[in-house]
Design a protein around this motif. Structure first.
Motif, PDB file in Angstrom:
ATOM      1  N   ALA A 181       0.954  -1.170   0.081  1.00 35.76           N
ATOM      2  CA  ALA A 181      -0.079   0.070  -0.071  1.00 35.76           C
ATOM      3  C   ALA A 181       0.954   1.476   0.144  1.00 35.76           C
ATOM      4  CB  ALA A 181      -1.008  -0.024   1.238  1.00 35.76           C
ATOM      5  N   LYS A 182       2.033   1.267   0.733  1.00 35.44           N
ATOM      6  CA  LYS A 182       2.808   2.622   0.825  1.00 35.44           C
ATOM      7  C   LYS A 182       3.584   2.643  -0.458  1.00 35.44           C
ATOM      8  CE  LYS A 182       2.007   4.421   4.834  1.00 35.44           C
ATOM      9  NZ  LYS A 182       1.486   5.680   4.870  1.00 35.44           N
ATOM     10  N   ALA A 183       3.904   1.563  -1.082  1.00 31.93           N
ATOM     11  CA  ALA A 183       4.542   1.651  -2.519  1.00 31.93           C
ATOM     12  C   ALA A 183       3.520   2.361  -3.410  1.00 31.93           C
ATOM     13  CB  ALA A 183       4.942   0.290  -2.973  1.00 31.93           C
ATOM     14  N   GLY A 184       2.327   1.856  -3.215  1.00 31.34           N
ATOM     15  CA  GLY A 184       1.212   2.351  -4.124  1.00 31.34           C
ATOM     16  C   GLY A 184       0.897   3.894  -3.677  1.00 31.34           C
ATOM     17  N   LEU A 185       1.429   4.527  -2.649  1.00 30.98           N
ATOM     18  CA  LEU A 185       1.344   5.855  -2.247  1.00 30.98           C
ATOM     19  C   LEU A 185       2.278   6.654  -3.096  1.00 30.98           C
ATOM     20  CD1 LEU A 185      -0.448   7.658  -0.540  1.00 30.98           C
ATOM     21  CD2 LEU A 185       1.387   7.394   1.302  1.00 30.98           C
ATOM     22  N   LEU A 186       3.538   6.039  -3.404  1.00 28.29           N
ATOM     23  CA  LEU A 186       4.313   6.736  -4.153  1.00 28.29           C
ATOM     24  C   LEU A 186       3.675   6.941  -5.496  1.00 28.29           C
ATOM     25  CD1 LEU A 186       7.713   4.846  -3.249  1.00 28.29           C
ATOM     26  CD2 LEU A 186       7.199   7.541  -3.083  1.00 28.29           C
TER      27      LEU A 186
ATOM     28  N   THR B  37       1.322   9.747  -5.384  1.00 29.70           N
ATOM     29  CA  THR B  37       1.897  11.192  -5.437  1.00 29.70           C
ATOM     30  C   THR B  37       2.259  11.543  -6.924  1.00 29.70           C
ATOM     31  OG1 THR B  37       2.571  10.321  -3.081  1.00 29.70           O
ATOM     32  CG2 THR B  37       3.768  12.370  -4.485  1.00 29.70           C
ATOM     33  N   ARG B  38       2.910  10.589  -7.502  1.00 29.55           N
ATOM     34  CA  ARG B  38       3.696  11.108  -9.020  1.00 29.55           C
ATOM     35  C   ARG B  38       2.633  11.242 -10.042  1.00 29.55           C
ATOM     36  NH1 ARG B  38       8.485   7.051  -7.414  1.00 29.55           N
ATOM     37  NH2 ARG B  38       9.783   8.250  -6.308  1.00 29.55           N
ATOM     38  N   ALA B  39       1.898  10.275  -9.972  1.00 38.69           N
ATOM     39  CA  ALA B  39       0.794  10.624 -11.058  1.00 38.69           C
ATOM     40  C   ALA B  39      -0.160  11.736 -10.967  1.00 38.69           C
ATOM     41  CB  ALA B  39       0.007   9.070 -11.319  1.00 38.69           C
TER      42      ALA B  39
ATOM     43  N   PRO C 205      -0.280  22.966 -12.977  1.00 38.88           N
ATOM     44  CA  PRO C 205       0.398  23.678 -11.895  1.00 38.88           C
ATOM     45  C   PRO C 205      -0.437  24.054 -10.782  1.00 38.88           C
ATOM     46  CG  PRO C 205      -0.124  25.292 -13.761  1.00 38.88           C
ATOM     47  CD  PRO C 205      -0.742  24.031 -14.106  1.00 38.88           C
ATOM     48  N   ARG C 206      -1.684  23.868 -10.562  1.00 38.57           N
ATOM     49  CA  ARG C 206      -2.409  24.535  -9.778  1.00 38.57           C
ATOM     50  C   ARG C 206      -2.207  23.930  -8.240  1.00 38.57           C
ATOM     51  NH1 ARG C 206      -4.106  29.086  -9.837  1.00 38.57           N
ATOM     52  NH2 ARG C 206      -6.067  28.640  -8.576  1.00 38.57           N
ATOM     53  N   VAL C 207      -2.092  22.742  -8.430  1.00 37.89           N
ATOM     54  CA  VAL C 207      -2.182  21.606  -7.030  1.00 37.89           C
ATOM     55  C   VAL C 207      -0.710  20.746  -7.069  1.00 37.89           C
ATOM     56  CG1 VAL C 207      -3.135  20.117  -5.693  1.00 37.89           C
ATOM     57  CG2 VAL C 207      -4.511  21.697  -6.719  1.00 37.89           C
ATOM     58  N   GLY C 208       0.109  21.127  -6.111  1.00 36.60           N
ATOM     59  CA  GLY C 208       1.329  20.134  -5.999  1.00 36.60           C
ATOM     60  C   GLY C 208       1.005  18.930  -5.144  1.00 36.60           C
ATOM     61  N   VAL C 209       1.763  17.976  -5.527  1.00 34.15           N
ATOM     62  CA  VAL C 209       1.588  16.641  -4.794  1.00 34.15           C
ATOM     63  C   VAL C 209       3.069  16.096  -4.524  1.00 34.15           C
ATOM     64  CG1 VAL C 209       0.440  14.465  -4.341  1.00 34.15           C
ATOM     65  CG2 VAL C 209      -0.559  16.117  -6.091  1.00 34.15           C
ATOM     66  N   ASN C 210       3.441  16.126  -2.889  1.00 34.53           N
ATOM     67  CA  ASN C 210       4.503  15.510  -2.695  1.00 34.53           C
ATOM     68  C   ASN C 210       4.564  14.392  -1.634  1.00 34.53           C
ATOM     69  OD1 ASN C 210       6.610  17.156  -4.171  1.00 34.53           O
ATOM     70  ND2 ASN C 210       5.306  18.711  -3.508  1.00 34.53           N
ATOM     71  N   HIS C 211       5.717  13.826  -1.564  1.00 34.27           N
ATOM     72  CA  HIS C 211       5.553  12.469  -0.517  1.00 34.27           C
ATOM     73  C   HIS C 211       6.770  12.786   0.368  1.00 34.27           C
ATOM     74  CE1 HIS C 211       6.672   8.289   0.347  1.00 34.27           C
ATOM     75  NE2 HIS C 211       5.408   8.087  -0.010  1.00 34.27           N
ATOM     76  N   ILE C 212       6.672  12.461   1.527  1.00 34.41           N
ATOM     77  CA  ILE C 212       7.523  12.211   2.627  1.00 34.41           C
ATOM     78  C   ILE C 212       7.880  10.772   3.271  1.00 34.41           C
ATOM     79  CG2 ILE C 212       8.219  12.779   4.971  1.00 34.41           C
ATOM     80  CD1 ILE C 212       7.120  15.491   4.630  1.00 34.41           C
TER      81      ILE C 212
END
Length: 262
Positions: free
Chosen positions: A160-165, A168-170, A177-184
């Motif tokens: 599931a956490k691999a899926g969360l990556l 994030t990227r897709a 450019p309106r909404v940024g999506v990043n991962h920690i």
């Protein structure tokens, strides 16, 4: 010349933190509150006390994030209360260890629903609100080192956490450019639940495998969440920020340098 507000000043900005009433989530909520943001936390049950600091307290809504209708309601509630929604921190998640050979399908479904589907529902609802407002917004997904280096007993959680990556990227590609999506990518954090996973005294028994020689303090991870949400990172999108103390020392290195008996 008028002094410009610091980029890490979130005064006038609104943040929603899922799982934001205890552990790391509560610390994230307090970090944004301390930086001036209006914060709403959500969880499956009402806590005895809400995150607060400096006389300011987070708002709260009960929500089962696995339910898309409940998610839409909590995002709408945050937007209506604060007049906008600038950042979503997808923090809710977790799982007890389970043997992949014997774990029930229902267990796997629940783990994937909490750690992958719930962030998807929440990010989708937040994007709909953020893309229509001046300045757009930011989604921050809290991931795990398990996505990169799974451990025994974590098959469903690691998947599931691999899926969360990917989650994030897709969307980062689609919503820019309106909404940024990043991962920690978070690792070993000294929280109340650490003892259950890593032993007594907050998991001190496991620090030998962490290059930094200690677990992360929750505040260190929480403050890292401020950066993807602020103007200093306006060109950072689809990124995976490692906040795990360099992960774990490889087992082969530990084995090769294990003291030998005389």
């Amino acid at each position: 010349m008028d002094e410009q507000p610091h980029a890490m000043d979130f005064t006038g900005r609104a943040v929603l933190v899922t799982g934001g009433t205890k552990g790391l989530g509560a610390t994230i909520a307090r970090a944004f509150l301390a930086s001036g943001a209006d914060v709403m936390a959500c969880g499956r049950s009402t806590p005895a006390a809400l995150p607060s600091t400096g006389g300011r307290e987070a708002g709260f809504r009960v929500a089962d994030l696995r339910d898309p209708v409940a998610v839409a309601d909590v995002v709408a509630a945050a937007s209506e209360r604060f007049g906008r929604l600038d950042a979503l921190v997808n923090n809710a998640g977790g799982s007890p260890d389970a043997d992949a050979a014997t774990v029930s399908p229902r267990f796997v479904e629940k783990v994937v629903a909490l750690n992958l589907l719930a962030p998807s529902h929440t990010a989708q609802a937040a994007n709909l609100a953020m893309r229509e407002q001046p300045g757009g917004g930011s989604v921050i997904n809290i991931g795990s080192v398990s996505a990169h280096t799974p451990q025994p007993g974590t098959a469903a959680y690691s998947a599931a956490k691999a899926g969360l990556l990917g989650l994030t990227r897709a969307p980062a590609l689609e919503w820019a450019p309106r909404v940024g999506v990043n991962h920690i990518t978070a690792g070993f954090i000294r929280t109340e639940s650490a003892a259950a996973l890593y032993g007594e005294e907050g998991g001190n028994a496991a620090v030998d495998v962490v290059p930094m020689g200690r677990p992360a303090e929750p505040d260190g991870v929480a403050r890292a969440c401020l950066w993807p949400a602020c103007d200093l990172s306006s060109y950072v999108n689809g990124a995976d920020l490692a906040v795990h103390g360099c992960g774990e020392i490889p087992a082969r290195h530990t084995a090769a340098h294990r003291p030998t008996s005389l």
